[in-house]
Design a protein around this motif. Structure first.
Motif, PDB file in Angstrom:
ATOM      1  N   ALA A  37      -0.108   0.359 -13.860  1.00 40.85           N
ATOM      2  CA  ALA A  37      -0.556  -0.852 -13.156  1.00 40.85           C
ATOM      3  C   ALA A  37      -1.109  -0.465 -11.792  1.00 40.85           C
ATOM      4  O   ALA A  37      -0.525   0.355 -11.084  1.00 40.85           O
ATOM      5  CB  ALA A  37       0.615  -1.817 -13.005  1.00 40.85           C
ATOM      6  N   ARG A  38      -2.224  -1.063 -11.418  1.00 36.98           N
ATOM      7  CA  ARG A  38      -2.838  -0.773 -10.129  1.00 36.98           C
ATOM      8  C   ARG A  38      -2.801  -1.982  -9.196  1.00 36.98           C
ATOM      9  O   ARG A  38      -3.183  -1.868  -8.043  1.00 36.98           O
ATOM     10  CB  ARG A  38      -4.297  -0.328 -10.332  1.00 36.98           C
ATOM     11  N   THR A  39      -2.393  -3.136  -9.709  1.00 42.23           N
ATOM     12  CA  THR A  39      -2.312  -4.331  -8.852  1.00 42.23           C
ATOM     13  C   THR A  39      -0.931  -4.976  -9.006  1.00 42.23           C
ATOM     14  O   THR A  39      -0.284  -4.837 -10.058  1.00 42.23           O
ATOM     15  CB  THR A  39      -3.363  -5.392  -9.254  1.00 42.23           C
TER      16      THR A  39
ATOM     17  N   GLY B 210       0.812  -1.228   0.000  1.00 41.42           N
ATOM     18  CA  GLY B 210       0.000   0.000   0.000  1.00 41.42           C
ATOM     19  C   GLY B 210       0.839   1.268   0.000  1.00 41.42           C
ATOM     20  O   GLY B 210       0.347   2.344   0.340  1.00 41.42           O
ATOM     21  N   ALA B 211       2.112   1.149  -0.391  1.00 38.49           N
ATOM     22  CA  ALA B 211       2.979   2.335  -0.396  1.00 38.49           C
ATOM     23  C   ALA B 211       2.708   3.226  -1.601  1.00 38.49           C
ATOM     24  O   ALA B 211       3.018   4.423  -1.575  1.00 38.49           O
ATOM     25  CB  ALA B 211       4.447   1.908  -0.402  1.00 38.49           C
ATOM     26  N   VAL B 212       2.147   2.649  -2.660  1.00 32.70           N
ATOM     27  CA  VAL B 212       1.802   3.454  -3.844  1.00 32.70           C
ATOM     28  C   VAL B 212       0.398   3.091  -4.321  1.00 32.70           C
ATOM     29  O   VAL B 212      -0.130   2.017  -3.998  1.00 32.70           O
ATOM     30  CB  VAL B 212       2.807   3.227  -5.014  1.00 32.70           C
ATOM     31  N   ASP B 213      -0.176   4.013  -5.112  1.00 28.84           N
ATOM     32  CA  ASP B 213      -1.503   3.754  -5.689  1.00 28.84           C
ATOM     33  C   ASP B 213      -1.368   3.178  -7.106  1.00 28.84           C
ATOM     34  O   ASP B 213      -2.324   2.628  -7.642  1.00 28.84           O
ATOM     35  CB  ASP B 213      -2.303   5.069  -5.807  1.00 28.84           C
ATOM     36  N   GLY B 214      -0.217   3.368  -7.727  1.00 29.34           N
ATOM     37  CA  GLY B 214      -0.045   2.894  -9.093  1.00 29.34           C
ATOM     38  C   GLY B 214       1.424   2.845  -9.476  1.00 29.34           C
ATOM     39  O   GLY B 214       2.275   3.485  -8.837  1.00 29.34           O
ATOM     40  N   VAL B 215       1.704   2.052 -10.518  1.00 30.63           N
ATOM     41  CA  VAL B 215       3.079   1.895 -11.017  1.00 30.63           C
ATOM     42  C   VAL B 215       3.068   2.107 -12.528  1.00 30.63           C
ATOM     43  O   VAL B 215       2.322   1.431 -13.242  1.00 30.63           O
ATOM     44  CB  VAL B 215       3.619   0.466 -10.723  1.00 30.63           C
ATOM     45  N   ILE B 216       3.888   3.032 -13.006  1.00 29.60           N
ATOM     46  CA  ILE B 216       4.055   3.162 -14.467  1.00 29.60           C
ATOM     47  C   ILE B 216       5.101   2.147 -14.909  1.00 29.60           C
ATOM     48  O   ILE B 216       6.242   2.159 -14.443  1.00 29.60           O
ATOM     49  CB  ILE B 216       4.475   4.592 -14.863  1.00 29.60           C
TER      50      ILE B 216
ATOM     51  N   VAL C 225      -4.149   9.187  -8.707  1.00 26.64           N
ATOM     52  CA  VAL C 225      -2.956   8.559  -8.145  1.00 26.64           C
ATOM     53  C   VAL C 225      -2.036   9.642  -7.594  1.00 26.64           C
ATOM     54  O   VAL C 225      -1.621  10.536  -8.319  1.00 26.64           O
ATOM     55  CB  VAL C 225      -2.227   7.716  -9.229  1.00 26.64           C
ATOM     56  N   LYS C 226      -1.773   9.564  -6.290  1.00 26.93           N
ATOM     57  CA  LYS C 226      -0.923  10.581  -5.659  1.00 26.93           C
ATOM     58  C   LYS C 226       0.422  10.003  -5.238  1.00 26.93           C
ATOM     59  O   LYS C 226       1.385  10.730  -5.007  1.00 26.93           O
ATOM     60  CB  LYS C 226      -1.623  11.143  -4.403  1.00 26.93           C
ATOM     61  N   ARG C 227       0.444   8.676  -5.057  1.00 25.46           N
ATOM     62  CA  ARG C 227       1.701   8.018  -4.675  1.00 25.46           C
ATOM     63  C   ARG C 227       2.048   7.064  -5.825  1.00 25.46           C
ATOM     64  O   ARG C 227       1.332   6.096  -6.077  1.00 25.46           O
ATOM     65  CB  ARG C 227       1.539   7.279  -3.356  1.00 25.46           C
ATOM     66  N   LEU C 228       3.131   7.387  -6.503  1.00 20.13           N
ATOM     67  CA  LEU C 228       3.421   6.724  -7.778  1.00 20.13           C
ATOM     68  C   LEU C 228       4.810   6.080  -7.763  1.00 20.13           C
ATOM     69  O   LEU C 228       5.766   6.674  -7.250  1.00 20.13           O
ATOM     70  CB  LEU C 228       3.373   7.781  -8.900  1.00 20.13           C
ATOM     71  N   ALA C 229       4.898   4.882  -8.327  1.00 20.49           N
ATOM     72  CA  ALA C 229       6.218   4.319  -8.652  1.00 20.49           C
ATOM     73  C   ALA C 229       6.383   4.381 -10.163  1.00 20.49           C
ATOM     74  O   ALA C 229       5.433   4.107 -10.905  1.00 20.49           O
ATOM     75  CB  ALA C 229       6.337   2.889  -8.160  1.00 20.49           C
ATOM     76  N   PHE C 230       7.576   4.745 -10.594  1.00 22.09           N
ATOM     77  CA  PHE C 230       7.840   4.877 -12.026  1.00 22.09           C
ATOM     78  C   PHE C 230       9.024   3.984 -12.391  1.00 22.09           C
ATOM     79  O   PHE C 230      10.068   4.055 -11.753  1.00 22.09           O
ATOM     80  CB  PHE C 230       8.167   6.340 -12.368  1.00 22.09           C
TER      81      PHE C 230
END
Ligand SMILES: Cc1cc2nc3c(=O)[nH]c(=O)nc-3n(C[C@H](O)[C@H](O)[C@H](O)COP(=O)(O)OP(=O)(O)OC[C@H]3O[C@@H](n4cnc5c(N)ncnc54)[C@H](O)[C@@H]3O)c2cc1C
Ligand code: SF4
Ligand code: SF4
Length: 425
Positions: free
Chosen positions: A131-133, A108-114, A162-167
């Motif tokens: 990606a959301r899952t 739950g550290a991010v809401d989504g991953v590019i 999405v406010k917390r994002l991994a890229f």
């Protein structure tokens, strides 16, 4: 993608007259920013308009690079050889990138991953994806070794809240993202970088495979390995190996986009963590932890890792000196038996481990510096970052002899610096 395959020898791939790229600068790696509403930020963020490496380093690290390895690898606080002992299916190496990004979603550290998955029905055509899952991230494992306009997802990120994002992305994409970061309204950003060099458009990737493989349609995975050969794995599990020296560069010289030939961030130095392979022995992954956020990321992955030694063997200096001469006066392609001998000697005596990484990064810095000078001379002051001249300083005499020009434009006579202060601390 509507840009066609390369246009023939000595023409430039991916110019602004290509249909989808109309109106873009001459140098463009199709990072995706200009396909989004953030296109308005292009002039301030694009690495090919104005390379902001030094300013971004100041913001992230509070300093410039120190003399030594940082000039080549970028600023880092820890370096490891590591791997996941049982790689997940489809991983490029041991799957550290997608495992890490999936963990961020699980925790739950991010809401989504590019991330970049494959266009359905293809193996290698890139499709940027938010990606959301964790499952969606894992399904995006493996390289799609082509230009992928991942930053075009920034609108979807904003519109979907999405406010917390991994890229996950390459060095050029990370530069644009960092330069635009303050405008994105994110609460948290984790940047997982992969090293990248000599990328191509998807049609040119197909051309490349058709030129080097005996069976291009059955290639499911390939990588430029540290043993100076490309390994291509086929559907039936067979691995085909092609020595670097046997790659027909004369037929490929136009496939590399001018942007990738003007790129100076092979090791993705503005990421929080870089996960690659080229600085370690075959079978391991190369980890560079750069920022405090990078440490947080690494700690998340650490329980799943085994660690190996960081090694270095050989001495790259003489070889790179010869490479400078070859850049100035490209030799004819040697006959097949000589090529076999060269490949044997490269494997036997060539640089290994960290020394291998230093050598390939230096070669790309030299080649790309020369490319910019030959083709885009007016751009040099804006697109070549400070560390290139400092990193290549040991080759200045060889360069000046081969090209009859100073390597560092701030030097008007060999050895006498005019405008630049060399930082060695
Ligand atoms: C064009 C290209 C060139 C590379 N060259 C080198 C190199 O010379 N030296 C080196 O050490 N490493 C290089 N890498 C990185 C390396 O091949 C691996 O991707 C990296 O080590 C991660 O392996 P993994 O098993 O942890 O990744 P995986 O867990 O399999 O995940 C791979 C990740 O890569 C991302 N990805 C795939 N294709 C692209 C793309 N086109 N653009 C952006 N992201 C993408 C996906 O989003 C996915 O998350 C390159 C990668 C690419 C795409
Ligand atoms: S590289 Fe990215 S920011 Fe630069 S012109 Fe191309 S799409 Fe725009
Ligand atoms: S080689 Fe450089 S410019 Fe080209 S895609 Fe990779 S990081 Fe971007």
């Amino acid at each position: 993608m509507d840009e066609g395959p390369s246009k023939g020898l000595y023409e430039i791939t991916l110019l602004s007259q290509d249909t989808r790229l109309k109106g873009r600068p001459k140098l463009c790696s199709d990072c995706g920013l200009c396909d989004s509403s953030y296109r308005r930020l292009m002039a301030q963020t694009c690495v090919f308009v104005n390379n902001k490496t030094e300013a971004i380093e100041q913001r992230l690290f509070g300093r410039r690079r120190k003399a030594g390895d940082e000039l080549l690898f970028g600023i880092y606080r820890a370096m490891y050889a590591a791997r996941i002992p049982k790689p997940p299916p489809g991983a490029q190496w041991s799957g550290m990138v997608t495992t890490l990004a999936a963990r961020l979603l699980e925790r739950g550290a991010v809401d989504g991953v590019i991330t970049t998955r494959a266009v359905p029905g293809t193996r290698f055509a890139p499709q940027p994806f938010l990606a959301r899952t964790p499952e969606e991230v894992r399904a995006s494992a493996g390289n799609k070794p082509c230009l992928s306009p991942t930053l075009n997802l920034l609108d979807e990120v904003r519109n979907s809240g999405v406010k917390r994002l991994a890229f996950i992305g390459t060095g050029c994409q990370v530069h644009m993202l960092r330069a635009a970061e303050a405008e994105l309204g994110l609460e948290r950003l984790y940047v997982i970088g992969i090293p990248c060099s000599d990328n191509v458009t998807y049609p040119d990737l197909q051309l490349f495979l058709s030129l080097i493989s005996k069976s291009p349609d059955t290639v499911v995975h390939y990588e430029f390995m540290q043993d100076f050969s490309v390994w291509l794995r086929h559907e039936n599990g067979h691995t085909e190996r092609v020595n670097f020296i046997d790659i027909p560069m004369d037929k490929l010289s136009s496939v590399f986009p001018s942007a990738c030939l003007s790129c100076f961030d092979y090791p993705n130095t503005l990421a929080d963590i870089t996960l690659g392979y080229m600085g370690v022995e075959l079978g391991w992954q190369w980890v560079l932890v750069r920022t405090a956020i990078g440490e947080e990321l690494f700690d998340l992955l650490k329980p799943e890792l085994e660690f190996g030694p960081l090694t270095e063997r050989g001495n790259r200096r003489n070889g790179i000196g010869r490479y400078v001469e070859m850049l100035a006066r490209p030799p004819a392609r040697p006959p097949v038996l000589i090529r076999k001998l060269i490949a044997f000697l490269q494997r036997r005596r060539g640089p290994k481990g960290l020394e291998f990484a230093r050598s390939v990064i230096e070669m790309k810095l030299l080649r790309n510096l020369q490319y910019v000078r030959d083709r885009f001379a007016k751009h040099e002051a804006r697109v070549v970052p400070y560390h290139v001249y400092e990193a290549l300083e040991p080759y200045a005499p060889a360069y000046e002899q081969a090209f009859e020009q100073n390597l560092d434009p701030a030097t008007d006579e060999v050895g006498r610096l005019k405008g630049r202060t060399l930082h060695v601390g």
